[in-house]
Enzyme design. Structure first.
Site, short mmCIF file in Angstrom:
data_model
loop_
_atom_site.label_atom_id
_atom_site.label_comp_id
_atom_site.label_asym_id
_atom_site.label_seq_id
_atom_site.Cartn_x
_atom_site.Cartn_y
_atom_site.Cartn_z
N ASP A 194 0.89 -1.09 0.01
CA ASP A 194 -0.13 0.20 0.00
C ASP A 194 0.90 1.35 0.05
O ASP A 194 2.04 1.21 0.48
CB ASP A 194 -1.16 -0.06 1.29
CG ASP A 194 -2.04 1.16 1.29
OD1 ASP A 194 -2.74 1.23 0.30
OD2 ASP A 194 -1.81 2.09 1.80
N SER A 195 0.27 2.37 -0.35
CA SER A 195 1.12 3.56 -0.42
C SER A 195 1.42 4.26 0.90
O SER A 195 2.07 4.81 1.28
CB SER A 195 0.32 4.63 -1.05
OG SER A 195 -0.93 4.93 -0.83
N TYR A 224 -0.49 8.57 -3.15
CA TYR A 224 -0.34 8.20 -4.38
C TYR A 224 -1.59 8.96 -5.00
O TYR A 224 -1.54 9.08 -6.26
CB TYR A 224 -0.72 6.70 -4.73
CG TYR A 224 0.72 5.99 -4.46
CD1 TYR A 224 2.02 6.41 -3.72
CD2 TYR A 224 0.83 4.90 -4.99
CE1 TYR A 224 3.09 5.87 -3.54
CE2 TYR A 224 2.13 4.13 -4.82
CZ TYR A 224 3.49 4.62 -4.02
OH TYR A 224 4.35 4.00 -3.92
N CYS A 262 -4.15 -1.24 -2.47
CA CYS A 262 -4.26 0.26 -2.78
C CYS A 262 -5.00 0.58 -4.16
O CYS A 262 -4.70 0.05 -5.03
CB CYS A 262 -2.67 0.86 -2.71
SG CYS A 262 -2.70 2.64 -3.50
N ASN A 263 -6.24 1.32 -3.80
CA ASN A 263 -6.98 1.54 -4.98
C ASN A 263 -6.32 2.25 -6.14
O ASN A 263 -6.43 2.13 -7.25
CB ASN A 263 -8.30 2.18 -4.65
CG ASN A 263 -9.20 1.32 -3.94
OD1 ASN A 263 -10.11 0.49 -4.56
ND2 ASN A 263 -9.16 1.04 -2.78
N GLU A 277 -4.88 9.88 8.54
CA GLU A 277 -3.55 9.56 9.01
C GLU A 277 -3.19 10.66 10.04
O GLU A 277 -2.18 10.30 10.56
CB GLU A 277 -2.93 9.79 7.58
CG GLU A 277 -3.01 8.51 6.54
CD GLU A 277 -1.74 8.21 5.69
OE1 GLU A 277 -0.75 9.03 5.70
OE2 GLU A 277 -1.66 7.23 4.99
N CYS A 280 -11.50 3.15 -1.15
CA CYS A 280 -10.12 3.61 -0.33
C CYS A 280 -9.79 2.77 0.78
O CYS A 280 -10.68 2.82 1.86
CB CYS A 280 -9.84 5.05 -0.41
SG CYS A 280 -8.48 5.50 0.38
N HIS A 314 -8.41 3.54 3.66
CA HIS A 314 -8.31 4.32 4.66
C HIS A 314 -9.94 4.77 5.07
O HIS A 314 -10.30 4.96 6.32
CB HIS A 314 -7.76 5.70 4.39
CG HIS A 314 -6.35 5.78 4.11
ND1 HIS A 314 -5.54 5.17 3.31
CD2 HIS A 314 -5.41 6.23 5.17
CE1 HIS A 314 -4.36 5.33 3.49
NE2 HIS A 314 -4.09 6.04 4.52
#
Length: 274
Positions: free
Chosen positions: A11-12, A43, A74-75, A159, A193, A195
């Site tokens: 994942d980013s 990203y 990661c989408n 985040e 996503c 997240h």
């Protein structure tokens, strides 16, 4: 198997941990290596070429760690890099290895959840711009009406640990309203996503009570289990020692501090030099 050949999850940043968590819950016997490219996140705002270059580099690092199978959790990477990696790079650099994404498994089933035939996609700007979900859903559910909304502030909110704060209400309601205003018939919502599941309590607060909201973790885990069953030759290459290893391209200490939010408990990580 003497040599560890874990399943790699990339994942980013941190969001892919929500996918890995679901995978480990459903497939606990395998070895796993997680790599977060935290040094170069996000990203979602980067060009196709940049995302492709970064993703391929990280996939190669996971190959170097012994991974025979890598999941792009990661989408944005799945939207902007997966096809090129599968079609152009793997036949040359690693014809015996496989790289899978999170978009295809989701689009294969999303239409099964909608009764009205109208679904909404909440994603990063990069994923929305790529039109990947629209294109892939068309293959499996051509009659489905798909509406998209980019949510550029949602990843930073998560985040930075602000996803539970009252200040997040404005951004969640803003983008949810924008999406639902595109059609009164939307009955299914995809959090495209990794997240976004952390914002689920806020999303439910402002969403209609009868709206079906899908996160990708369980869907991807189910798809991976099916994939390994259908490809026993790949399954046989994946070591099964129930180990978990975490890498980050940025500060390991910072990764450990934030990763617990996504993983649900403390993790130990190591720094990986790009």
């Amino acid at each position: 198997m003497s040599e560890s050949q874990p399943i790699g999850v990339f994942d980013s940043g941190y969001g892919g941990l929500t996918v890995l968590k679901s995978i480990v819950q459903q497939l606990p016997h395998y070895d796993y290596v997680y790599l977060g490219d935290n040094a170069r996140t996000p990203y979602g705002t980067r060009s196709f070429e940049t995302v492709y270059h970064y993703t391929l580099e990280c996939v190669q690092h996971l190959f170097d760690k012994g991974c025979r199978l890598v999941i792009l959790a990661c989408n944005t990477a799945s939207a902007k890099a997966l096809r090129n990696i599968q079609q152009l790079d793997l036949p040359i650099i690693a014809p015996d290895r496989r790289v899978l994404g999170v978009i295809r498994p989701t689009t294969e089933v999303i239409g099964n959840y909608s009764k009205t035939g109208h679904v909404g996609i909440l994603a990063t700007r990069g994923t929305v711009t790529s039109e990947s979900y629209v294109v892939e859903i068309e293959k499996f559910f051509p009659a489905l009406n798909v509406y998209q909304e980019a949510c550029p502030m949602w990843v930073p909110l998560v985040e930075n640990g602000e996803h539970r704060d009252p200040g997040a209400d404005y951004f969640v309601k803003k983008h949810l309203d924008r999406l639902l205003n595109q059609s009164p018939n939307i009955d299914t919502l995809l959090l495209a996503c990794t997240h976004y599941p952390l914002l689920l309590p806020k999303i439910r607060q402002f969403a209609p009570a009868d709206l079906t909201i899908l996160s990708q973790g369980d869907i991807v885990a189910n798809s991976l289990r099916d994939y390994l069953h259908r490809h026993p030759e790949i399954d046989a290459q994946c070591s099964k020692g129930q180990s978990l290893t975490f890498y980050t391209t940025d500060s390991a200490e910072e990764f450990e501090q934030k990763a617990g939010l996504f993983w649900g408990k403390p993790v130990r990580a190591a720094w990986l030099k790009l």
